[in-house]
Design a protein around this motif. Structure first.
Motif, PDB file in Angstrom:
ATOM      1  N   LEU A   1       0.828  -1.209   0.000  1.00 34.78           N
ATOM      2  CA  LEU A   1       0.000   0.000   0.000  1.00 34.78           C
ATOM      3  C   LEU A   1       0.857   1.252   0.000  1.00 34.78           C
ATOM      4  CD1 LEU A   1      -2.804  -0.975   2.546  1.00 34.78           C
ATOM      5  CD2 LEU A   1      -3.133  -0.409   0.151  1.00 34.78           C
ATOM      6  N   TYR A   2       1.909   1.238   0.808  1.00 32.99           N
ATOM      7  CA  TYR A   2       2.791   2.411   0.870  1.00 32.99           C
ATOM      8  C   TYR A   2       3.474   2.644  -0.481  1.00 32.99           C
ATOM      9  CZ  TYR A   2       6.489   5.545   2.421  1.00 32.99           C
ATOM     10  OH  TYR A   2       7.344   6.616   2.542  1.00 32.99           O
ATOM     11  N   GLU A   3       3.948   1.554  -1.091  1.00 29.30           N
ATOM     12  CA  GLU A   3       4.613   1.685  -2.391  1.00 29.30           C
ATOM     13  C   GLU A   3       3.635   2.182  -3.457  1.00 29.30           C
ATOM     14  OE1 GLU A   3       6.250  -2.120  -3.150  1.00 29.30           O
ATOM     15  OE2 GLU A   3       7.785  -1.980  -1.567  1.00 29.30           O
ATOM     16  N   GLU A   4       2.402   1.649  -3.438  1.00 28.66           N
ATOM     17  CA  GLU A   4       1.410   2.086  -4.423  1.00 28.66           C
ATOM     18  C   GLU A   4       1.044   3.550  -4.211  1.00 28.66           C
ATOM     19  OE1 GLU A   4      -1.907  -0.507  -4.198  1.00 28.66           O
ATOM     20  OE2 GLU A   4      -0.921  -2.150  -5.266  1.00 28.66           O
ATOM     21  N   ALA A   5       0.902   3.953  -2.940  1.00 25.26           N
ATOM     22  CA  ALA A   5       0.578   5.349  -2.659  1.00 25.26           C
ATOM     23  C   ALA A   5       1.714   6.263  -3.110  1.00 25.26           C
ATOM     24  CB  ALA A   5       0.302   5.528  -1.169  1.00 25.26           C
ATOM     25  N   ALA A   6       2.959   5.825  -2.860  1.00 31.10           N
ATOM     26  CA  ALA A   6       4.108   6.631  -3.295  1.00 31.10           C
ATOM     27  C   ALA A   6       4.168   6.705  -4.816  1.00 31.10           C
ATOM     28  CB  ALA A   6       5.395   6.026  -2.742  1.00 31.10           C
ATOM     29  N   GLN A   7       3.896   5.559  -5.485  1.00 36.48           N
ATOM     30  CA  GLN A   7       3.894   5.552  -6.947  1.00 36.48           C
ATOM     31  C   GLN A   7       2.797   6.446  -7.505  1.00 36.48           C
ATOM     32  OE1 GLN A   7       6.040   4.193  -8.967  1.00 36.48           O
ATOM     33  NE2 GLN A   7       4.963   4.735 -10.862  1.00 36.48           N
ATOM     34  N   GLU A   8       1.628   6.397  -6.867  1.00 35.91           N
ATOM     35  CA  GLU A   8       0.524   7.254  -7.302  1.00 35.91           C
ATOM     36  C   GLU A   8       0.875   8.726  -7.127  1.00 35.91           C
ATOM     37  OE1 GLU A   8      -3.714   7.938  -5.399  1.00 35.91           O
ATOM     38  OE2 GLU A   8      -3.679   6.043  -6.512  1.00 35.91           O
ATOM     39  N   GLY A   9       1.538   9.050  -6.017  1.00 37.28           N
ATOM     40  CA  GLY A   9       1.966  10.433  -5.794  1.00 37.28           C
ATOM     41  C   GLY A   9       2.978  10.879  -6.837  1.00 37.28           C
ATOM     42  N   THR A  10       3.905   9.972  -7.191  1.00 38.56           N
ATOM     43  CA  THR A  10       4.899  10.302  -8.210  1.00 38.56           C
ATOM     44  C   THR A  10       4.240  10.523  -9.567  1.00 38.56           C
ATOM     45  OG1 THR A  10       6.577   8.996  -7.038  1.00 38.56           O
ATOM     46  CG2 THR A  10       6.984   9.486  -9.365  1.00 38.56           C
ATOM     47  N   GLU A  11       3.275   9.648  -9.890  1.00 33.20           N
ATOM     48  CA  GLU A  11       2.574   9.794 -11.164  1.00 33.20           C
ATOM     49  C   GLU A  11       1.780  11.097 -11.213  1.00 33.20           C
ATOM     50  OE1 GLU A  11       0.223   6.329 -11.565  1.00 33.20           O
ATOM     51  OE2 GLU A  11       1.917   5.004 -12.047  1.00 33.20           O
ATOM     52  N   GLU A  12       1.154  11.454 -10.101  1.00 31.88           N
ATOM     53  CA  GLU A  12       0.397  12.709 -10.063  1.00 31.88           C
ATOM     54  C   GLU A  12       1.330  13.906 -10.255  1.00 31.88           C
ATOM     55  OE1 GLU A  12      -2.560  15.164  -7.009  1.00 31.88           O
ATOM     56  OE2 GLU A  12      -1.987  13.091  -6.592  1.00 31.88           O
ATOM     57  N   THR A  13       2.501  13.856  -9.614  1.00 29.22           N
ATOM     58  CA  THR A  13       3.483  14.935  -9.789  1.00 29.22           C
ATOM     59  C   THR A  13       3.956  15.013 -11.237  1.00 29.22           C
ATOM     60  OG1 THR A  13       4.232  14.685  -7.506  1.00 29.22           O
ATOM     61  CG2 THR A  13       5.721  15.808  -9.017  1.00 29.22           C
ATOM     62  N   ASN A  14       4.206  13.843 -11.835  1.00 26.74           N
ATOM     63  CA  ASN A  14       4.644  13.818 -13.232  1.00 26.74           C
ATOM     64  C   ASN A  14       3.572  14.387 -14.158  1.00 26.74           C
ATOM     65  OD1 ASN A  14       7.096  12.697 -12.540  1.00 26.74           O
ATOM     66  ND2 ASN A  14       6.428  10.594 -12.875  1.00 26.74           N
ATOM     67  N   ARG A  15       2.308  14.074 -13.880  1.00 29.73           N
ATOM     68  CA  ARG A  15       1.226  14.614 -14.707  1.00 29.73           C
ATOM     69  C   ARG A  15       1.175  16.137 -14.624  1.00 29.73           C
ATOM     70  NH1 ARG A  15      -1.695  10.043 -12.741  1.00 29.73           N
ATOM     71  NH2 ARG A  15      -2.612  11.328 -11.092  1.00 29.73           N
ATOM     72  N   ARG A  16       1.348  16.653 -13.427  1.00 30.20           N
ATOM     73  CA  ARG A  16       1.331  18.102 -13.255  1.00 30.20           C
ATOM     74  C   ARG A  16       2.525  18.757 -13.965  1.00 30.20           C
ATOM     75  NH1 ARG A  16      -0.342  18.436  -6.805  1.00 30.20           N
ATOM     76  NH2 ARG A  16      -2.517  17.731  -7.073  1.00 30.20           N
ATOM     77  N   LEU A  17       3.684  18.128 -13.850  1.00 34.79           N
ATOM     78  CA  LEU A  17       4.862  18.661 -14.539  1.00 34.79           C
ATOM     79  C   LEU A  17       4.684  18.598 -16.054  1.00 34.79           C
ATOM     80  CD1 LEU A  17       7.732  17.123 -12.368  1.00 34.79           C
ATOM     81  CD2 LEU A  17       6.973  19.499 -12.407  1.00 34.79           C
ATOM     82  N   PHE A  18       4.013  17.542 -16.525  1.00 35.07           N
ATOM     83  CA  PHE A  18       3.768  17.416 -17.961  1.00 35.07           C
ATOM     84  C   PHE A  18       2.850  18.536 -18.457  1.00 35.07           C
ATOM     85  CE2 PHE A  18       1.285  15.615 -21.509  1.00 35.07           C
ATOM     86  CZ  PHE A  18       2.318  15.377 -22.396  1.00 35.07           C
ATOM     87  N   VAL A  19       1.793  18.836 -17.677  1.00 43.42           N
ATOM     88  CA  VAL A  19       0.886  19.920 -18.051  1.00 43.42           C
ATOM     89  C   VAL A  19       1.630  21.248 -18.101  1.00 43.42           C
ATOM     90  CG1 VAL A  19      -1.129  21.250 -17.308  1.00 43.42           C
ATOM     91  CG2 VAL A  19      -1.175  18.756 -17.205  1.00 43.42           C
ATOM     92  N   LEU A  20       2.486  21.469 -17.097  1.00 43.66           N
ATOM     93  CA  LEU A  20       3.273  22.713 -17.097  1.00 43.66           C
ATOM     94  C   LEU A  20       4.208  22.781 -18.306  1.00 43.66           C
ATOM     95  CD1 LEU A  20       4.197  22.997 -13.298  1.00 43.66           C
ATOM     96  CD2 LEU A  20       2.543  24.380 -14.564  1.00 43.66           C
ATOM     97  N   ALA A  21       4.800  21.639 -18.676  1.00 43.90           N
ATOM     98  CA  ALA A  21       5.692  21.615 -19.839  1.00 43.90           C
ATOM     99  C   ALA A  21       4.919  21.927 -21.116  1.00 43.90           C
ATOM    100  CB  ALA A  21       6.370  20.249 -19.944  1.00 43.90           C
TER     101      ALA A  21
END
Length: 329
Positions: free
Chosen positions: A253-273
């Motif tokens: 669960l912790y790994e999945e939550a961390a992965q989900e957080g990383t993916e959400e950050t990447n999505r936001r960075l992609f939108v900014l790019a």
């Protein structure tokens, strides 16, 4: 309810030949009235100076045994010592305002004629067995009392671990439900609680197995007592496996939550790019035309501004087409 913390004897019983209990007071203990009974059970406050003094000077136990019963840090165990057993078991902390994973310890000296149990914090399982004795619902031999205490400790531990399992289920459901925003900070704390309980569950299983394996040879435990202890040991084995499963689930669960957080950050960075790519030509042109130097094209034309706006809009469209063609959006 148990007496206050200042009382050395929380409760006690003397048992006659028929096994009938007689409540004991601390004065009875000090006056040596235990000798009038076939066997006795004393539940003492480990932090009481009077109880400690009695254990050293009048209990009849050797110094090594008393030191083992009174030491501050201990782990679950069961060890044959002379004609009795030194037993340390743990149970969930169900006291008001306490964390359930902060397990409470019950130390025992189990001899043929004397059972001594000690605690620093209230242990509800001991109070459960006390009520069974008062109601006449269990045999009152030392082995039966020890087996009943182990059984009650396992009952309460089972309830707590079932609640942990339900909590892990809830976190999994929240993590998979896009409508629910799981607070990821709860997962490391949940994992810490699991590991804190796990540290004592495995040695407790070994302690119960030791009693099952060696108890029959000592004559302290009857076949019925051993049956209860064997059942408690088997249930503790199941709880150990359940706890290991919950620990693994908490890690996933912790790994999945961390992965989900990383993916959400990447999505936001992609939108900014993407936004930066769209507005890069506009920023360049407006910066170039804003230098306020002579020779700026169209400075005297009334349609120059509209032409510039149209050109910038066209650049945005061209950029979007290129990004779409590259499948970036």
């Amino acid at each position: 309810m148990e007496p206050g913390n200042n009382e050395p004897l929380l409760f006690g019983f003397g048992f006659d030949e028929a096994g009938l209990p007689t409540p004991l007071t601390w004065d009875d203990v000090l006056e040596g009235k235990l000798a009038a009974f076939k066997r006795a059970w004393l539940h003492l406050d480990r932090q009481s100076a009077q109880a400690q003094g009695w254990l050293y000077r009048k209990s009849g136990l050797d110094r090594v045994t008393v030191q083992a019963l009174l030491q501050e840090e201990t782990r679950p165990r069961a060890a044959r010592h002379g004609h009795g057993y030194l037993i340390n078991l743990r149970g969930p902390n169900l006291n008001e305002g306490a964390d359930v994973e902060d397990l409470v310890t019950l130390r025992m000296w189990a001899g043929e004629n004397l059972l001594i149990t000690l605690r620093a914090r209230p242990v509800r399982s001991a109070s459960d067995v006390r009520k069974l004795v008062e109601d006449g619902d269990i045999p009152t031999s030392t082995g039966a009392l020890v087996a009943s205490i182990a059984d009650r400790l396992t009952d309460r531990m089972e309830t707590v671990l079932d609640e942990f399992d339900d909590e892990a289920d809830r976190y999994e459901d929240e993590l998979l439900d896009p409508r629910v925003n799981l607070d990821r900070s709860v997962l490391p704390e949940f994992r810490r609680r699991i590991l804190q309980v796990r540290r004592h569950i495995t040695p407790q299983r070994e302690a119960l197995n030791t009693l099952v394996r060696d108890g029959g040879q000592s004559g302290l435990f009857s076949e019925t007592d051993l049956l209860y202890l064997r059942e408690a040991a088997d249930r503790m084995t199941r709880l150990t496996e359940l706890l290991e499963t919950i620990r693994e689930r908490s890690s996933v669960l912790y790994e999945e939550a961390a992965q989900e957080g990383t993916e959400e950050t990447n999505r936001r960075l992609f939108v900014l790019a993407i936004l930066s790519a769209i507005f890069l030509p506009i920023s360049f042109v407006t910066g170039l035309f804003g230098v306020n130097l002579g020779g700026i094209p169209g400075s005297g034309s009334p349609v120059a501004f509209l032409t510039l706006v149209a050109a910038l809009a066209a650049s945005v469209v061209v950029t979007l087409v290129l990004l779409r063609w590259q499948r970036w959006i």
